[in-house]
Design a protein around this motif. Structure first.
Motif, PDB file in Angstrom:
ATOM      1  N   ASN A  92      40.743  31.672  46.289  1.00 18.50           N
ATOM      2  CA  ASN A  92      39.308  31.945  46.450  1.00 18.50           C
ATOM      3  C   ASN A  92      38.696  31.045  47.528  1.00 18.50           C
ATOM      4  O   ASN A  92      37.626  30.455  47.349  1.00 18.50           O
ATOM      5  N   LYS A 105      36.979  39.598  39.773  1.00 22.31           N
ATOM      6  CA  LYS A 105      37.562  38.695  40.762  1.00 22.31           C
ATOM      7  C   LYS A 105      38.887  38.124  40.296  1.00 22.31           C
ATOM      8  O   LYS A 105      39.720  37.761  41.115  1.00 22.31           O
ATOM      9  N   ARG A 117      42.250  37.904  42.504  1.00 22.85           N
ATOM     10  CA  ARG A 117      42.999  36.661  42.657  1.00 22.85           C
ATOM     11  C   ARG A 117      44.461  36.859  42.255  1.00 22.85           C
ATOM     12  O   ARG A 117      45.366  36.320  42.895  1.00 22.85           O
TER      13      ARG A 117
END
Length: 86
Positions: A24, A59, A63
């Protein structure tokens, strides 16, 4: 030799891009989540639905996919190094 250079280039790019998404870096996974939500909202509006968009992927999924891409890039890079050394 060209196979080794291709594997090194493609593997290195995949390793860096996947690693940036997996870790990230600078909010890459957050940006992918917002981008997907905006696209889902535009698709719903084009169909005439005015409700809130449905969340497709979080997210954490981005990831995880970044981790998979980074590991695949590492394998390709190591394969290119082995091909170069042989």
């Amino acid at each position: 030799m060209s196979l080794a250079f291709f594997l090194l280039a493609f593997g290195g790019i995949s390793l860096v891009a996947g690693g940036a998404l997996a870790l990230n870096v600078r909010g890459a996974a957050d940006a992918m989540e917002r981008y997907a939500a905006a696209n889902a909202e535009l698709a719903m509006h084009s169909r005439g639905e005015l409700g809130p968009p449905k969340r497709v992927m979080s997210k954490q999924v981005y990831r995880f996919l970044g981790t998979v891409v980074a590991l695949a890039g590492l394998v390709l890079t190591l394969g290119g190094l082995l091909e170069l050394a042989a």
